[in-house]
Design a protein around this motif. Sequence first.
Motif, mmCIF file in Angstrom:
data_model
loop_
_atom_site.group_PDB
_atom_site.id
_atom_site.type_symbol
_atom_site.label_atom_id
_atom_site.label_comp_id
_atom_site.label_asym_id
_atom_site.label_seq_id
_atom_site.Cartn_x
_atom_site.Cartn_y
_atom_site.Cartn_z
ATOM 1 N N GLU A 1 0.852 -1.196 0.000
ATOM 2 C CA GLU A 1 0.000 0.000 0.000
ATOM 3 C C GLU A 1 0.891 1.251 0.000
ATOM 4 O OE1 GLU A 1 -3.798 0.301 0.427
ATOM 5 O OE2 GLU A 1 -3.051 2.148 -0.458
ATOM 6 N N GLN A 2 1.880 1.257 0.865
ATOM 7 C CA GLN A 2 2.805 2.394 0.946
ATOM 8 C C GLN A 2 3.505 2.633 -0.377
ATOM 9 O OE1 GLN A 2 5.720 2.568 4.080
ATOM 10 N NE2 GLN A 2 4.365 4.187 4.791
ATOM 11 N N ALA A 3 3.939 1.551 -0.997
ATOM 12 C CA ALA A 3 4.649 1.683 -2.275
ATOM 13 C C ALA A 3 3.721 2.286 -3.325
ATOM 14 C CB ALA A 3 5.164 0.320 -2.724
ATOM 15 N N PHE A 4 2.467 1.817 -3.357
ATOM 16 C CA PHE A 4 1.506 2.393 -4.321
ATOM 17 C C PHE A 4 1.291 3.867 -4.032
ATOM 18 C CE2 PHE A 4 -0.295 -1.897 -5.456
ATOM 19 C CZ PHE A 4 -0.045 -1.773 -6.816
ATOM 20 N N GLN A 5 1.087 4.198 -2.743
ATOM 21 C CA GLN A 5 0.815 5.600 -2.407
ATOM 22 C C GLN A 5 1.995 6.477 -2.801
ATOM 23 O OE1 GLN A 5 -2.032 6.670 -1.935
ATOM 24 N NE2 GLN A 5 -3.014 4.704 -1.578
ATOM 25 N N HIS A 6 3.204 5.992 -2.577
ATOM 26 C CA HIS A 6 4.383 6.763 -2.979
ATOM 27 C C HIS A 6 4.340 7.013 -4.487
ATOM 28 C CE1 HIS A 6 8.406 8.344 -2.951
ATOM 29 N NE2 HIS A 6 8.698 7.536 -3.963
ATOM 30 N N ARG A 7 4.017 5.956 -5.242
ATOM 31 C CA ARG A 7 3.936 6.055 -6.706
ATOM 32 C C ARG A 7 2.874 7.088 -7.125
ATOM 33 N NH1 ARG A 7 3.149 0.340 -9.805
ATOM 34 N NH2 ARG A 7 5.266 -0.240 -9.224
ATOM 35 N N TYR A 8 1.687 6.986 -6.528
ATOM 36 C CA TYR A 8 0.577 7.872 -6.932
ATOM 37 C C TYR A 8 0.866 9.326 -6.561
ATOM 38 C CZ TYR A 8 -1.888 3.404 -7.303
ATOM 39 O OH TYR A 8 -2.254 2.126 -7.607
ATOM 40 N N ARG A 9 1.474 9.531 -5.383
ATOM 41 C CA ARG A 9 1.776 10.912 -4.974
ATOM 42 C C ARG A 9 2.750 11.547 -5.952
ATOM 43 N NH1 ARG A 9 2.433 8.450 0.944
ATOM 44 N NH2 ARG A 9 0.211 8.383 1.468
ATOM 45 N N GLN A 10 3.792 10.805 -6.326
ATOM 46 C CA GLN A 10 4.764 11.315 -7.307
ATOM 47 C C GLN A 10 4.048 11.661 -8.606
ATOM 48 O OE1 GLN A 10 7.306 11.534 -4.932
ATOM 49 N NE2 GLN A 10 8.546 11.472 -6.798
ATOM 50 N N GLN A 11 3.211 10.725 -9.048
ATOM 51 C CA GLN A 11 2.498 10.887 -10.323
ATOM 52 C C GLN A 11 1.648 12.163 -10.315
ATOM 53 O OE1 GLN A 11 -0.089 7.447 -10.998
ATOM 54 N NE2 GLN A 11 -1.596 8.835 -11.905
ATOM 55 N N HIS A 12 0.913 12.406 -9.228
ATOM 56 C CA HIS A 12 0.028 13.575 -9.203
ATOM 57 C C HIS A 12 0.807 14.867 -8.980
ATOM 58 C CE1 HIS A 12 -3.403 11.112 -9.765
ATOM 59 N NE2 HIS A 12 -3.206 10.425 -8.655
ATOM 60 N N LEU A 13 1.886 14.810 -8.224
ATOM 61 C CA LEU A 13 2.726 16.002 -8.062
ATOM 62 C C LEU A 13 3.315 16.381 -9.418
ATOM 63 C CD1 LEU A 13 4.542 15.025 -4.738
ATOM 64 C CD2 LEU A 13 3.114 17.064 -5.057
ATOM 65 N N LEU A 14 3.855 15.385 -10.110
ATOM 66 C CA LEU A 14 4.470 15.659 -11.419
ATOM 67 C C LEU A 14 3.417 16.043 -12.453
ATOM 68 C CD1 LEU A 14 7.165 12.832 -11.400
ATOM 69 C CD2 LEU A 14 7.548 15.292 -11.121
ATOM 70 N N GLY A 15 2.176 15.629 -12.209
ATOM 71 C CA GLY A 15 1.082 15.953 -13.130
ATOM 72 C C GLY A 15 0.520 17.348 -12.898
ATOM 73 N N GLY A 16 1.045 18.075 -11.896
ATOM 74 C CA GLY A 16 0.618 19.460 -11.733
ATOM 75 C C GLY A 16 -0.340 19.719 -10.592
ATOM 76 N N ALA A 17 -0.413 18.791 -9.639
ATOM 77 C CA ALA A 17 -1.236 19.044 -8.447
ATOM 78 C C ALA A 17 -0.308 19.450 -7.307
ATOM 79 C CB ALA A 17 -2.015 17.800 -8.062
ATOM 80 N N THR A 18 -0.783 20.346 -6.442
ATOM 81 C CA THR A 18 -0.022 20.694 -5.240
ATOM 82 C C THR A 18 -0.552 19.843 -4.099
ATOM 83 O OG1 THR A 18 0.395 22.953 -5.947
ATOM 84 C CG2 THR A 18 0.463 22.543 -3.587
#
Length: 451
Positions: free
Chosen positions: A238-255
């Motif tokens: 779960e942690q690994a997925f969350q790390h992945r998704y957070r990176q993805q959305h930060l890089l996608g332009g969300a703060t």
Amino acid sequence: MTETAVIVLAAGMGTRMKSRLPKVLHRAGGRSLLSHVLHAAQALNPANVVAVIGPDMEAVAREACSVIPDAAAVVQTDRRGTAHAVSMARPALEGFSGTVLILYGDGPLITAATLKGLVERVSPQMPLAVLGFEARNPTGYGRLKTGPAGEVCAIREELDATPEERSITLCNSGIIAINSQRLWELLPQIGNANRKAEFYLTDLVELAVKSGQFCGLSVCSESEVAGVNDRVQLAAIEQAFQHRYRQQHLLGGATLVAPETVYFSADTVIGQDVVIEPHVVFGPGVTVDDGVEILGFSHIEGARIAGGARIGPYARLRPGAEIGEGAHVGNFVEVKKATIGKGAKANHLSYIGDARVGAGSNIGAGTITCNYDGFDKHLTDIGADVFVGSNTALVAPVSVGDGATIAAGSVIARNVPGGALAMTRPELDVREGWATRYRDMKRAKRAAKGK
Ligand code: UD1
Ligand code: MG
């Protein structure tokens, strides 16, 4: 181009999960483990997908079909090893002649890019390729023995390995891509003369090499092939997925003000210039358009939020919530199966369920749509530019026309026409001086007792 077929091994119940639920149906990142694996596989456009499941695992078969509707499920009754499991899939792949990709249902972090890389290694000269990784601690894994050109010569299972072989840190992920003709040729030759007396799929490598073929190697990071055997590992996944998704959305332009406190699902879609405050949870099925602000402690699932809307703090959006452009849903407001129109506002303490709120309407604090009569759900239809006063109960089915005003504290159990004022308000009774007299009387009594 060679076609690909996918076999997912998922017959294990996962005893160490201590659960009634088959292991691959446990969830991380808002999806089952199996669903993650199938989504990665789907990116390869497979011609066939076969899940090998255990007895009494209809739920696993249904889950596979919910991701890939024409997936086949075959039952492995006795667990006699990974090679035996793969052989169960053979009838379902009758007539298929491309590359077979074998995956584990409990390895959800695998990416489509890695799978593509592995499948592309398979060629007439190299009918088989293995996905390996460098293990920090190789204990328990099969070790990859490699030759001078970096080809794989054999896979040795831990139990059957010599001390020298055990010192190898290049390990087998279990994921293999193989030409289907070679697979069905070699599989029946696999025996079970090993410490576990199981039919090991890993023996394919030595058999292939013995018959003069080469086995290729693709290497991925250890984190991508981490499996789930118990709930400690499930939490790590779960942690690994969350790390992945957070990176993805930060890089996608969300703060994300505090990324480590925000939880996403695999399918969460977030636009640009979205600001997400701490402690926000996204369940499955959420789409957030550009410029939305989501304030702290909001819980959102199955919802669409249009551009410029403001949600929270402490808002709850449940499945079927459709929040219009620039609308506001504030603290302790719950929205379920309801459309909130453009620019409409429900800022405090309300329940809006099975409803439509028209553009520009204002829903006062404490408004409740009474959608349930104990048996059925009913709709509340509120037009545009309606003013609903605080503490209003809308007893569905009911409608309020455009531009109407509802006085605070009303119980609206009949349709209100557009432009009207509706109120249910008992006569106000004011008794001058009553409170002062009452207080004086009480104080006098207390003083008399005290003496
Ligand atoms: C397997 C590999 C090992 C590799 C490791 C990676 C073999 C012989 N060994 O070992 O080289 O390093 O995975 O995690 O393949 N399954 C079935 N039916 C069976 C047996 C297994 O469906 O009869 C499924 C399991 O549910 C699981 C997967 O196959 O998803 C792997 O089986 P498991 O028993 O975990 O194999 P390992 O001993 O871990
Ligand atoms: Mg295992």
